[in-house]
Design an enzyme around this catalytic site. Structure first.
Site, short mmCIF file in Angstrom:
data_model
loop_
_atom_site.label_atom_id
_atom_site.label_comp_id
_atom_site.label_asym_id
_atom_site.label_seq_id
_atom_site.Cartn_x
_atom_site.Cartn_y
_atom_site.Cartn_z
N GLU A 45 0.84 -1.17 0.10
CA GLU A 45 0.13 -0.03 -0.09
C GLU A 45 0.95 1.30 0.20
O GLU A 45 0.42 2.20 -0.72
CB GLU A 45 -0.85 0.04 1.26
N ASP A 49 0.62 3.87 -3.29
CA ASP A 49 0.38 5.24 -3.17
C ASP A 49 1.15 6.02 -3.93
O ASP A 49 0.82 6.94 -4.62
CB ASP A 49 0.42 5.63 -1.55
N ASP A 118 -6.93 1.43 0.72
CA ASP A 118 -5.48 1.04 0.84
C ASP A 118 -5.31 -0.36 -0.08
O ASP A 118 -4.28 -0.61 -0.54
CB ASP A 118 -5.32 0.53 2.24
N GLU A 121 -4.46 0.42 -3.62
CA GLU A 121 -3.14 0.94 -3.89
C GLU A 121 -2.05 -0.19 -3.66
O GLU A 121 -1.09 -0.50 -4.47
CB GLU A 121 -2.75 1.92 -2.68
#
Length: 229
Positions: A45, A49, A118, A121
Site C-alpha cells: 500500500e 500510493d 489501501d 493501492e
C-alpha cells in the site's frame, strides 16, 4: 502457486494476469489475517500510493499543459484521495476477494472505505512489481477512466468535495459565513469563512460569495487531505 477462482476472476476484471501470483495474494491480504508466513498488504500500500501519485501527476500535466501548480493540486487530490480509490475498488469488486481476519470480516471490513482504498493501492504496487511501471500506468489509467477527464469540473466544485470528506469522517456538513465585505458597491470583496465540525476553519476573499466559498473550501480540503497523508 495457483490462484483461487475468485482471484483469477479479479485478474480478468483489472486486466492483468500476474506472473507471480503470490504478489496478488499479498495485495489482498489485510493485516488482520497476516502471520509470519502470510505477509499483509501494508508495505505494498505504501508503494502503491507513490505509484498512483506519479501516474496521476503525469496524466494531469499531459492533459493541461497550461495549468499552474495551484490548479493541478486540487485535481490531483480529487483523483488520489481515499474516497476515490475506494470507489474504484468497489467497481472492480475488490472487496469480494479481500482476505480478512474474522473480527475485521464481522465488522464489515469488505465495505470499509479506508480498507478498500489501501487494498487498491496495494494491487497497483503488486502490478508494478510484477510487470513494471508501464503496466501499472495502464492499469491506473484504465481503472480511473473518465474520472481523469472529469476531474477539472469535480475539483472546481470544492464545496461538494469538502462535504464528502466531512461526511466520510462522521462530521456534519461544513458551515459557511460571510465575515466581511469591503470595497466599493460596484466592486465588492466578500470574505467567507468555512468551518468544519472538528473546529478547523479557512477564510478566502473574492468578488462574489460563491467564488469565495469555493476558494475557502478548496483551501481547507487541501489542508485536511495533507494531514490525512
Amino acid at each position: 502457486m495457483k490462484l483461487s477462482t475468485d482471484l483469477r476472476a479479479f485478474e480478468s476484471r483489472i486486466g492483468h494476469a500476474f506472473r507471480e501470483p503470490d504478489r496478488l495474494l499479498r495485495a489482498v491480504t489485510h493485516a488482520s489475517l497476516s502471520s509470519a508466513t502470510r505477509p499483509d498488504n501494508q508495505r505494498l500500500e505504501f508503494l502503491g500510493d507513490r505509484v498512483l501519485g506519479l501516474v496521476m501527476a503525469e496524466a494531469l500535466l499531459a492533459a493541461d499543459k497550461a495549468a499552474t501548480e495551484g490548479q493541478l493540486a486540487p485535481r490531483f487530490n480529487a483523483l488520489v484521495r481515499k474516497e476515490t480509490c475506494a470507489a474504484v475498488a468497489r467497481e472492480v469488486g475488490l472487496g469480494d476477494v479481500l482476505k480478512l481476519g474474522r473480527s475485521e470480516m464481522m465488522s464489515g471490513g469488505r465495505r470499509k472505505e479506508a480498507l478498500l482504498g489501501d487494498a487498491l493501492e496495494a494491487v497497483i504496487a503488486a502490478v508494478y512489481l510484477d510487470a513494471g511501471f508501464e503496466a501499472a500506468r495502464r492499469l491506473v489509467l484504465r481503472l480511473w477512466g473518465e474520472r481523469i477527464a472529469q476531474v477539472e469540473a469535480d475539483a472546481r466544485d470544492a464545496k461538494t468535495a469538502l462535504q464528502e470528506w466531512a461526511q466520510a469522517r462522521g462530521l456534519p456538513p461544513p458551515c459557511y459565513e460571510a465575515v466581511d465585505r469591503s470595497g466599493p458597491d460596484h466592486a465588492p470583496i466578500f470574505t467567507v469563512e468555512v468551518r468544519l465540525g472538528n473546529g478547523e476553519t479557512e477564510r478566502s476573499a473574492a468578488g462574489t460569495k460563491r467564488v469565495a466559498e469555493q476558494a475557502a473550501a478548496r483551501a481547507l480540503l487541501a489542508r485536511m487531505e495533507a494531514r490525512d497523508d
